[in-house]
Design a protein around this motif. Structure first.
Motif, PDB file in Angstrom:
ATOM      1  N   GLU A 263      60.015  11.791  77.923  1.00 55.41           N
ATOM      2  CA  GLU A 263      58.778  11.335  78.606  1.00 55.41           C
ATOM      3  C   GLU A 263      59.017  10.035  79.345  1.00 55.41           C
ATOM      4  O   GLU A 263      58.590   9.864  80.489  1.00 55.41           O
ATOM      5  CB  GLU A 263      57.669  11.186  77.577  1.00 55.41           C
ATOM      6  N   ILE A 264      59.730   9.097  78.686  1.00 55.63           N
ATOM      7  CA  ILE A 264      60.015   7.802  79.328  1.00 55.63           C
ATOM      8  C   ILE A 264      60.915   7.997  80.532  1.00 55.63           C
ATOM      9  O   ILE A 264      60.720   7.401  81.597  1.00 55.63           O
ATOM     10  CB  ILE A 264      60.625   6.837  78.313  1.00 55.63           C
ATOM     11  N   ALA A 265      61.964   8.833  80.358  1.00 55.98           N
ATOM     12  CA  ALA A 265      62.889   9.067  81.467  1.00 55.98           C
ATOM     13  C   ALA A 265      62.187   9.710  82.640  1.00 55.98           C
ATOM     14  O   ALA A 265      62.446   9.389  83.800  1.00 55.98           O
ATOM     15  CB  ALA A 265      64.043   9.954  80.977  1.00 55.98           C
ATOM     16  N   GLY A 266      61.269  10.640  82.373  1.00 52.74           N
ATOM     17  CA  GLY A 266      60.533  11.265  83.448  1.00 52.74           C
ATOM     18  C   GLY A 266      59.676  10.269  84.222  1.00 52.74           C
ATOM     19  O   GLY A 266      59.594  10.325  85.445  1.00 52.74           O
ATOM     20  N   LYS A 267      59.028   9.357  83.533  1.00 48.80           N
ATOM     21  CA  LYS A 267      58.210   8.340  84.202  1.00 48.80           C
ATOM     22  C   LYS A 267      59.068   7.383  85.011  1.00 48.80           C
ATOM     23  O   LYS A 267      58.715   7.001  86.132  1.00 48.80           O
ATOM     24  CB  LYS A 267      57.394   7.571  83.174  1.00 48.80           C
ATOM     25  N   LEU A 268      60.243   6.959  84.426  1.00 47.52           N
ATOM     26  CA  LEU A 268      61.109   6.020  85.144  1.00 47.52           C
ATOM     27  C   LEU A 268      61.783   6.666  86.339  1.00 47.52           C
ATOM     28  O   LEU A 268      62.052   6.002  87.353  1.00 47.52           O
ATOM     29  CB  LEU A 268      62.155   5.455  84.185  1.00 47.52           C
ATOM     30  N   TYR A 276      69.663   3.708  87.765  1.00 46.25           N
ATOM     31  CA  TYR A 276      70.481   4.026  86.577  1.00 46.25           C
ATOM     32  C   TYR A 276      71.934   3.663  86.869  1.00 46.25           C
ATOM     33  O   TYR A 276      72.508   4.071  87.889  1.00 46.25           O
ATOM     34  CB  TYR A 276      70.368   5.510  86.245  1.00 46.25           C
ATOM     35  N   LEU A 277      72.577   2.867  85.959  1.00 45.36           N
ATOM     36  CA  LEU A 277      73.997   2.478  86.084  1.00 45.36           C
ATOM     37  C   LEU A 277      74.739   2.898  84.841  1.00 45.36           C
ATOM     38  O   LEU A 277      74.380   2.479  83.723  1.00 45.36           O
ATOM     39  CB  LEU A 277      74.117   0.952  86.251  1.00 45.36           C
ATOM     40  N   PRO A 278      75.791   3.718  84.964  1.00 46.36           N
ATOM     41  CA  PRO A 278      76.591   4.082  83.792  1.00 46.36           C
ATOM     42  C   PRO A 278      77.441   2.897  83.341  1.00 46.36           C
ATOM     43  O   PRO A 278      77.870   2.075  84.147  1.00 46.36           O
ATOM     44  CB  PRO A 278      77.430   5.244  84.294  1.00 46.36           C
ATOM     45  N   THR A 279      77.736   2.790  82.054  1.00 44.96           N
ATOM     46  CA  THR A 279      78.503   1.660  81.499  1.00 44.96           C
ATOM     47  C   THR A 279      79.988   1.944  81.407  1.00 44.96           C
ATOM     48  O   THR A 279      80.809   1.034  81.259  1.00 44.96           O
ATOM     49  CB  THR A 279      77.974   1.320  80.096  1.00 44.96           C
ATOM     50  N   SER A 280      80.376   3.257  81.444  1.00 44.59           N
ATOM     51  CA  SER A 280      81.804   3.576  81.324  1.00 44.59           C
ATOM     52  C   SER A 280      82.531   3.255  82.611  1.00 44.59           C
ATOM     53  O   SER A 280      81.984   3.399  83.697  1.00 44.59           O
ATOM     54  CB  SER A 280      81.956   5.052  80.971  1.00 44.59           C
ATOM     55  N   SER A 281      83.784   2.796  82.467  1.00 43.19           N
ATOM     56  CA  SER A 281      84.558   2.417  83.637  1.00 43.19           C
ATOM     57  C   SER A 281      85.150   3.607  84.348  1.00 43.19           C
ATOM     58  O   SER A 281      85.334   3.605  85.550  1.00 43.19           O
ATOM     59  CB  SER A 281      85.691   1.452  83.225  1.00 43.19           C
ATOM     60  N   LEU A 293      68.025  -0.375  85.473  1.00 43.93           N
ATOM     61  CA  LEU A 293      67.736  -1.656  86.061  1.00 43.93           C
ATOM     62  C   LEU A 293      66.445  -1.567  86.870  1.00 43.93           C
ATOM     63  O   LEU A 293      66.207  -0.602  87.586  1.00 43.93           O
ATOM     64  CB  LEU A 293      68.875  -2.136  86.955  1.00 43.93           C
ATOM     65  N   SER A 294      65.643  -2.622  86.742  1.00 43.75           N
ATOM     66  CA  SER A 294      64.397  -2.708  87.518  1.00 43.75           C
ATOM     67  C   SER A 294      64.625  -3.623  88.683  1.00 43.75           C
ATOM     68  O   SER A 294      65.000  -4.796  88.506  1.00 43.75           O
ATOM     69  CB  SER A 294      63.256  -3.234  86.654  1.00 43.75           C
TER      70      SER A 294
END
Length: 297
Positions: A263-268, A276-281, A293-294
Motif C-alpha cells: 500500500e505504501i509503495a503504491g502511494k509513493l 527509488y535508488l538501489p544500494t547495491s553497487s 528519496l523525496s
C-alpha cells in the motif's frame, strides 16, 4: 286745467271691482296656506328601515301599535309620532378583564344588533330613544367579564371560536331582556399585558433551549453507540488475529506487513517527488533494500 268730475261716475265702479278681486284673492291665499299647514301637521312619513310608535296624550302615552313605512295621519297637538331606526347596526364593545389564571386581557367585541320591531313600544317606554347607549355597553362588559374569567390566557388564543360562540350565546340571552336581538358577535381584538407577553417569550426561549439540549443528548448517545460499535469491532478483530497467530505463528503478521508495504509503495510510486535508488553497487542481487528519496521542488 280744470278736472272733469263727471268722469268719476264711469271709473269708480271699475276701481271698486278690482279691490274686491284682490280681497278675495288674499282670502283664498290665506285659506290655502292655512290648509297646507293643517295638512302638513296632520301627516307624517316613515322612511324605509324605520318604524314609528305613537304618543297619544288622551289615551295615556305610548300606544301598543307599531306603525310601518309610508305616510300616516296624526291628530295635531294630541298625537306625536316617534321615529325609530330598526336596521342592523354595528357596535364595538371594549373591555379590560381578567382570565382564569389572573392575567389581564384587553378584548374588543364587534356586535351587529337591531331592535325587535314588535317590542318597540315597550323599548321606547322603558329605555327611550337612546336605548343602545344605555344597554349594549353594560351587558357587553358584563358578559365579557363572566365568560373570559372561565378560560386561561392560552385557551383564549387556542379556543377563540369557542369563546366567541359562548359570548354570543350569553349576550343573546341578556339582550332579549331589553328587546334587542343580535345578528353576529365576534372578537376583533385580543391582547395581553406586558408581563404575560414576556412570560410567553421566556417560555418559547426555554422550549427552544430544551429542544436543543435534547438534540445534544441524542447526538452524544449516537456518538457513544458509534464508539462502542467501533470498539467491539476492534476487539473482535484482535480476537480473530490472536486465534490466527496461535494457529499459524507469525505468518499473519508477515502477511499484514507485506500488505502495508504494498500500500505504501503504491502511494509513493504515484508521487512525482519520490525517487527509488538501489544500494547495491553491482547489478547482482545483494539482498539489501533500496532507498526512497523525496525531492522537493
Amino acid at each position: 286745467n280744470i278736472f272733469d268730475f263727471s268722469l268719476l261716475k264711469y271709473k269708480f265702479p271699475k276701481y271698486l271691482t278690482m279691490d274686491k278681486v284682490l280681497g278675495r284673492l288674499s282670502t283664498m291665499s290665506g285659506a290655502l296656506a292655512a290648509g297646507a299647514i293643517t295638512i302638513n301637521t296632520c301627516l307624517y312619513n316613515v322612511d324605509g328601515g324605520e318604524r314609528a310608535v305613537m304618543f297619544d296624550t288622551l289615551r295615556g302615552g305610548i300606544l301598543p301599535d307599531v306603525i310601518g313605512e309610508g305616510t300616516h295621519f296624526q291628530i295635531p297637538v294630541i298625537q306625536r309620532p316617534v321615529i325609530m331606526d330598526v336596521r342592523t347596526r354595528p357596535r364595538e364593545i371594549p373591555s379590560i378583564t381578567g382570565t382564569k389564571d389572573l392575567q389581564m386581557v384587553n378584548i374588543k367585541l364587534r356586535v351587529l344588533w337591531r331592535p325587535v320591531v314588535e317590542e318597540l313600544p315597550k323599548l321606547y317606554k322603558e329605555l327611550g330613544i337612546d336605548f343602545d347607549e344605555r344597554v349594549l355597553p353594560s351587558i357587553g362588559n358584563e358578559v365579557l367579564k363572566s365568560v373570559v374569567a372561565q378560560y386561561n390566557a392560552e385557551e383564549l388564543l387556542s379556543k377563540r371560536a369557542e369563546v366567541s360562540e359562548r359570548i354570543k350565546k350569553e349576550l343573546l340571552k341578556r339582550a332579549a331582556q331589553f328587546h334587542l336581538t343580535l345578528d353576529d358577535v365576534a372578537i376583533t381584538h385580543l391582547t395581553f399585558g406586558r408581563e404575560f407577553m414576556k412570560a410567553i417569550e421566556a417560555k418559547q426561549v426555554a422550549s427552544q433551549e430544551a429542544e436543543r439540549q435534547q438534540w445534544v443528548v441524542k447526538k452524544a448517545e449516537q456518538e457513544r453507540q458509534a464508539v462502542v460499535i467501533r470498539a467491539e469491532g476492534e476487539a473482535e478483530a484482535a480476537s480473530i488475529i490472536t486465534k490466527a497467530m496461535e494457529l499459524t505463528g507469525n505468518a499473519i503478521i508477515e502477511v499484514r506487513r507485506i500488505d502495508a508495504a504494498k500500500e505504501i509503495a503504491g502511494k509513493l510510486a504515484n508521487s512525482r517527488n519520490i525517487v527509488y535508488l538501489p544500494t547495491s553497487s553491482g547489478g547482482g542481487n545483494s539482498g539489501s533494500p533500496g532507498m526512497l528519496l523525496s525531492i522537493d521542488k
